[in-house]
Scaffold this motif. Structure first.
Motif, PDB file in Angstrom:
ATOM      1  N   ASP A   5       0.839  -1.202   0.000  1.00 50.90           N
ATOM      2  CA  ASP A   5       0.000   0.000   0.000  1.00 50.90           C
ATOM      3  C   ASP A   5       0.872   1.249   0.000  1.00 50.90           C
ATOM      4  O   ASP A   5       0.612   2.200  -0.743  1.00 50.90           O
ATOM      5  N   LEU A   7       3.900   1.611  -1.019  1.00 49.42           N
ATOM      6  CA  LEU A   7       4.575   1.757  -2.315  1.00 49.42           C
ATOM      7  C   LEU A   7       3.661   2.384  -3.360  1.00 49.42           C
ATOM      8  O   LEU A   7       4.054   3.295  -4.099  1.00 49.42           O
ATOM      9  N   LEU A   8       2.443   1.868  -3.427  1.00 52.84           N
ATOM     10  CA  LEU A   8       1.504   2.387  -4.428  1.00 52.84           C
ATOM     11  C   LEU A   8       1.151   3.840  -4.146  1.00 52.84           C
ATOM     12  O   LEU A   8       1.040   4.649  -5.063  1.00 52.84           O
ATOM     13  N   ALA A  11       4.035   5.918  -5.195  1.00 51.32           N
ATOM     14  CA  ALA A  11       4.070   6.003  -6.655  1.00 51.32           C
ATOM     15  C   ALA A  11       3.029   7.000  -7.155  1.00 51.32           C
ATOM     16  O   ALA A  11       3.291   7.797  -8.063  1.00 51.32           O
TER      17      ALA A  11
ATOM     18  N   THR B   4      -6.285   1.396  -5.906  1.00 58.21           N
ATOM     19  CA  THR B   4      -4.988   0.725  -6.097  1.00 58.21           C
ATOM     20  C   THR B   4      -5.104  -0.424  -7.099  1.00 58.21           C
ATOM     21  O   THR B   4      -4.205  -0.644  -7.900  1.00 58.21           O
ATOM     22  N   LEU B   7      -5.239   1.153 -10.545  1.00 60.74           N
ATOM     23  CA  LEU B   7      -3.911   1.612 -10.953  1.00 60.74           C
ATOM     24  C   LEU B   7      -3.044   0.481 -11.460  1.00 60.74           C
ATOM     25  O   LEU B   7      -2.381   0.595 -12.494  1.00 60.74           O
ATOM     26  N   MET B  88       4.131   5.258 -14.074  1.00 65.95           N
ATOM     27  CA  MET B  88       2.893   4.824 -13.396  1.00 65.95           C
ATOM     28  C   MET B  88       1.752   5.742 -13.811  1.00 65.95           C
ATOM     29  O   MET B  88       1.912   6.965 -13.863  1.00 65.95           O
TER      30      MET B  88
ATOM     31  N   LEU C   8       3.904  -6.347  -7.831  1.00 65.37           N
ATOM     32  CA  LEU C   8       4.516  -5.364  -6.940  1.00 65.37           C
ATOM     33  C   LEU C   8       5.836  -5.881  -6.378  1.00 65.37           C
ATOM     34  O   LEU C   8       6.809  -5.136  -6.266  1.00 65.37           O
ATOM     35  N   MET C  12       9.475  -4.231  -6.901  1.00 64.91           N
ATOM     36  CA  MET C  12      10.368  -3.911  -5.789  1.00 64.91           C
ATOM     37  C   MET C  12      11.756  -4.518  -6.001  1.00 64.91           C
ATOM     38  O   MET C  12      12.772  -3.891  -5.706  1.00 64.91           O
TER      39      MET C  12
END
Lengths: 158, 158, 158
Positions: A5, A7-8, A11, B4, B7, B88, C8, C12
């Motif tokens: 979460d 990280l998103l 971003a 999220t 996205l 992104m 994800l 990373m």
């Protein structure tokens, strides 16, 4: 926050930040920071040596507003376009103060005649806080440029 | 869709789209769009002025197929390679019709002798729909290029 | 792993990998691979033809350590900086052996005088495994470069 979460959300913050600059909505730029903030553009070499000065330095949102005002006065006519590409961030840490993160970036500049060059490359080193309404803001954003030259870096925020 | 999730699904769509073009699987490209779609390449300046024409314009998947056919006829031999880097996406809105989103992009071109240049930079402005089998497709993809010059933009889809 | 989680986690991994190289922490680089691994830098053309050689080839983590050692001996003084921008990965498959994925990349090189050029562009083609402590590592990383020229590719890992 859970790591994925976080990280998103980082971003999304980076994307919105870059889109505002690239669309020339500079007046929105200070709003990405907390009131008391640190914004600094520096070189990788100076950062490595621990030099605090920075080519561009601001320690409040008000100073960022001043900077936009100065840029608007200096650049009456739009002469070029910028395009940030920001890589996925890395979460470096998380505590009561918020998130520490970094992300690589490259900025491409397009001149009016269509010539495109790499304007800047480097990484963001950030301290991000969740404000009272749940929005992430930069308490600290250090823009660490790979290049030691800053002739043109007065053009836009990075 | 949760923000999220939306996205990540948009990012996956952008990645697959770019990978198809960069691998020269142009025949797969129209499949990323809905039957009735809008695909347009335009300049930031023309977009700002609200000009609708576009350097490249197609309003159905069939027209995209025609375009690939024309490109295949014109470019018998493969002369260069392209590499899209898409940042992104930002989710701009969500309603019954689907998702509105934008994403920055840069395309690097590599010539046969190894020379690499920036071929295009700009942003995608998209309207995306979930089809009957749950796959996201572009109902509209506007490719808004930072450069006002399009000499070479007939080479590949962007 | 769920697809969005896998994506994800791959993103990373790619970010951490690139950050290590760009920060000149080359000694950390072999740690991103499994003990028995395949690392290869090749050209799109050679990859298409199924040629197995590769410009750079290593089939164990020990060989990667040797390579870092050789690079350190050859490049006594730091002369330039590199910045990887890696696009979101695409998940190609998932089985008991781990994940298959690809991701586009561009590397910008900044010389000491500030000149910036595109150093490399291409895609990673990966086989990734979850090790015993839950960390993802590359069992295979093929770096497929768009350029057929490799004069300078001995400089850093890609």
């Amino acid at each position: 926050m859970q790591e994925t979460d976080a990280l998103l959300r980082l971003a999304m913050l980076n994307t919105a930040y870059a889109a505002a600059i690239d669309a020339d909505r500079l007046e929105d730029w200070p709003g990405f920071f907390t009131e008391d903030c640190l914004y600094r553009i520096t070189t990788a070499e100076d950062h490595r040596r621990g030099l605090q000065a920075g080519v561009i330095y601001a320690d409040s949102r008000a100073m960022l507003h001043d900077r936009v005002f100065a840029l608007r006065k200096a650049n009456i006519y739009e002469r070029q376009r910028y395009r940030h590409i920001v890589g996925m961030p890395a979460l470096l840490g998380q505590d009561a103060d918020g998130l520490r993160a970094e992300a690589p970036f490259v900025v491409v500049r397009t001149m009016r005649d269509g010539a495109m060059t790499i304007f800047a490359a480097g990484r963001y080193l950030d301290q991000v806080r969740l404000d009272e309404v749940g929005m992430l803001r930069f308490a600290e954003r250090q823009v660490i440029c790979d290049s030691p030259n800053f002739d043109t870096l007065l053009a836009i925020p990075l």
